[in-house]
Write an enzyme that holds these catalytic residues in place. Sequence first.
Site, PDB file in Angstrom:
ATOM      1  N   ASP A  80       0.843  -1.197   0.000  1.00  0.00           N
ATOM      2  CA  ASP A  80       0.000   0.000   0.000  1.00  0.00           C
ATOM      3  C   ASP A  80       0.888   1.261   0.000  1.00  0.00           C
ATOM      4  O   ASP A  80       2.037   1.223   0.463  1.00  0.00           O
ATOM      5  CB  ASP A  80      -0.905  -0.055   1.251  1.00  0.00           C
ATOM      6  CG  ASP A  80      -2.186   0.741   1.081  1.00  0.00           C
ATOM      7  OD1 ASP A  80      -2.447   1.219  -0.036  1.00  0.00           O
ATOM      8  OD2 ASP A  80      -2.931   0.879   2.071  1.00  0.00           O
ATOM      9  N   ASP A 102       2.255   5.571  -5.168  1.00  0.00           N
ATOM     10  CA  ASP A 102       1.510   6.800  -4.897  1.00  0.00           C
ATOM     11  C   ASP A 102       2.381   8.043  -4.970  1.00  0.00           C
ATOM     12  O   ASP A 102       3.042   8.406  -4.004  1.00  0.00           O
ATOM     13  CB  ASP A 102       0.849   6.681  -3.518  1.00  0.00           C
ATOM     14  CG  ASP A 102       0.054   7.927  -3.158  1.00  0.00           C
ATOM     15  OD1 ASP A 102      -0.078   8.823  -4.020  1.00  0.00           O
ATOM     16  OD2 ASP A 102      -0.438   8.003  -2.026  1.00  0.00           O
ATOM     17  N   GLU A 134      -2.049   6.611  -8.561  1.00  0.00           N
ATOM     18  CA  GLU A 134      -2.953   7.482  -7.802  1.00  0.00           C
ATOM     19  C   GLU A 134      -3.026   8.867  -8.432  1.00  0.00           C
ATOM     20  O   GLU A 134      -1.992   9.450  -8.731  1.00  0.00           O
ATOM     21  CB  GLU A 134      -2.439   7.664  -6.374  1.00  0.00           C
ATOM     22  CG  GLU A 134      -1.964   6.390  -5.698  1.00  0.00           C
ATOM     23  CD  GLU A 134      -3.105   5.644  -5.053  1.00  0.00           C
ATOM     24  OE1 GLU A 134      -3.327   4.491  -5.482  1.00  0.00           O
ATOM     25  OE2 GLU A 134      -3.757   6.202  -4.170  1.00  0.00           O
ATOM     26  N   GLY A 182      -8.643   8.125   6.518  1.00  0.00           N
ATOM     27  CA  GLY A 182      -8.948   8.423   7.915  1.00  0.00           C
ATOM     28  C   GLY A 182     -10.430   8.641   8.136  1.00  0.00           C
ATOM     29  O   GLY A 182     -11.249   8.518   7.223  1.00  0.00           O
ATOM     30  N   HIS A 215      -9.908   4.165  -2.061  1.00  0.00           N
ATOM     31  CA  HIS A 215      -9.135   4.274  -0.820  1.00  0.00           C
ATOM     32  C   HIS A 215      -9.991   4.964   0.234  1.00  0.00           C
ATOM     33  O   HIS A 215     -10.962   5.641  -0.088  1.00  0.00           O
ATOM     34  CB  HIS A 215      -7.867   5.099  -1.060  1.00  0.00           C
ATOM     35  CG  HIS A 215      -6.775   4.314  -1.717  1.00  0.00           C
ATOM     36  ND1 HIS A 215      -5.696   3.830  -1.026  1.00  0.00           N
ATOM     37  CD2 HIS A 215      -6.627   3.901  -3.002  1.00  0.00           C
ATOM     38  CE1 HIS A 215      -4.912   3.160  -1.860  1.00  0.00           C
ATOM     39  NE2 HIS A 215      -5.458   3.192  -3.065  1.00  0.00           N
ATOM     40  N   GLY A 216      -9.577   4.820   1.495  1.00  0.00           N
ATOM     41  CA  GLY A 216     -10.277   5.540   2.559  1.00  0.00           C
ATOM     42  C   GLY A 216     -11.730   5.141   2.671  1.00  0.00           C
ATOM     43  O   GLY A 216     -12.609   5.982   2.836  1.00  0.00           O
ATOM     44  N   GLY A 217     -12.022   3.844   2.588  1.00  0.00           N
ATOM     45  CA  GLY A 217     -13.418   3.386   2.615  1.00  0.00           C
ATOM     46  C   GLY A 217     -14.072   3.419   3.988  1.00  0.00           C
ATOM     47  O   GLY A 217     -15.298   3.347   4.086  1.00  0.00           O
ATOM     48  N   THR A 240      -8.888   2.495   8.856  1.00  0.00           N
ATOM     49  CA  THR A 240      -9.175   3.167  10.131  1.00  0.00           C
ATOM     50  C   THR A 240     -10.214   2.421  10.975  1.00  0.00           C
ATOM     51  O   THR A 240     -10.065   2.313  12.192  1.00  0.00           O
ATOM     52  CB  THR A 240      -9.655   4.617   9.879  1.00  0.00           C
ATOM     53  OG1 THR A 240      -8.814   5.207   8.883  1.00  0.00           O
ATOM     54  CG2 THR A 240      -9.587   5.446  11.145  1.00  0.00           C
TER      55      THR A 240
HETATM   56 ZN   LIG Z   1      -5.071   4.584   0.786  1.00  0.00          ZN
END
Ligand SMILES: [Zn+2]
Length: 292
Positions: A80, A102, A134, A182, A215-217, A240
């Site tokens: 990641d 990324d 990304e 987050g 991302h960030g789901g 998170t």
């Molecule tokens: Zn991510």
Amino acid sequence: MKTLRAVLQDGQAKGDAVGHFNVSDLILLKAVLSAARELDVPVMVGLSEGERAFVGTREIAAVVKSVREEFDFPIFLNADHTHSLAKGIEAAKAGFDSIVFDLSALPFEENVRQTKQAVEALKSINPSMLVEGEIGDIGTGSEIHDSSPDLTKGLSSPEEARQFVESTGVDILAPAVGNMHGMLRSMVKGETKKRLDIERIAKIKQASGVFLTLHGGSGTDDDDLRKAIAAGINIVHINTELRVAWRRGLEQGLAKMPDEVVPYKIFPPAVEAVKQVVLSRLRLFNGKRRAA
Ligand SMILES: [Zn+2]
């Protein structure tokens, strides 16, 4: 054993996504594996550069490989958020199935130039490794934030997506579509949810023609997640929510046994708490696969 590419294609045909969960210790890995095996769905585990520095790049690759062989189970390993080619090469040599390269913080042209180089370098080490690029800005840090960044400024456009995929040759694209790394405090409490730009996802899918990652789901509205998968999202990252469950479960274990010093007697509530989150997300991401 199916390759990650075949598993993603299979999910795409069915209208499902593969759940991606970050792990940085055996509590998290046990919980993810146990949930995925219970539901009998494929799963990805990911480690950022920071998580890999803690666990060990070669060490986690050895553990995941051994688990895959022992249980003949489709668990895949992703490097990641990797910000340098050197770290990417390390993961490719260790046998990771995929990488999130990324450079989204760089200007678009520079992101394109260096991502293209990385795709060539990584595939020369392992031709079957999937490389994800990304674009856009979704913030950093799978942590609890006090305030939300202005996500509208960094949203990805379909044209940008098309150009990026065409110029770099990435297998997977991670766009900015209302998602954010987050969670806000209000999301941890369950008072608010992240909302996604479904129309933008559909247009980006059409323009790019590759697998898409969200991302960030964590903390995202369930219905938006279902619609996002239907619109073309193939992988959903959850970190998170797991970290919150991990901490709460660990606190529970410690509080229940104030005099205990045996780790494996203290840890089970943490494994269970994380497993419940993973189960809930995997059920949602694999609705079609499980109904069939
Ligand atoms: Zn991510």
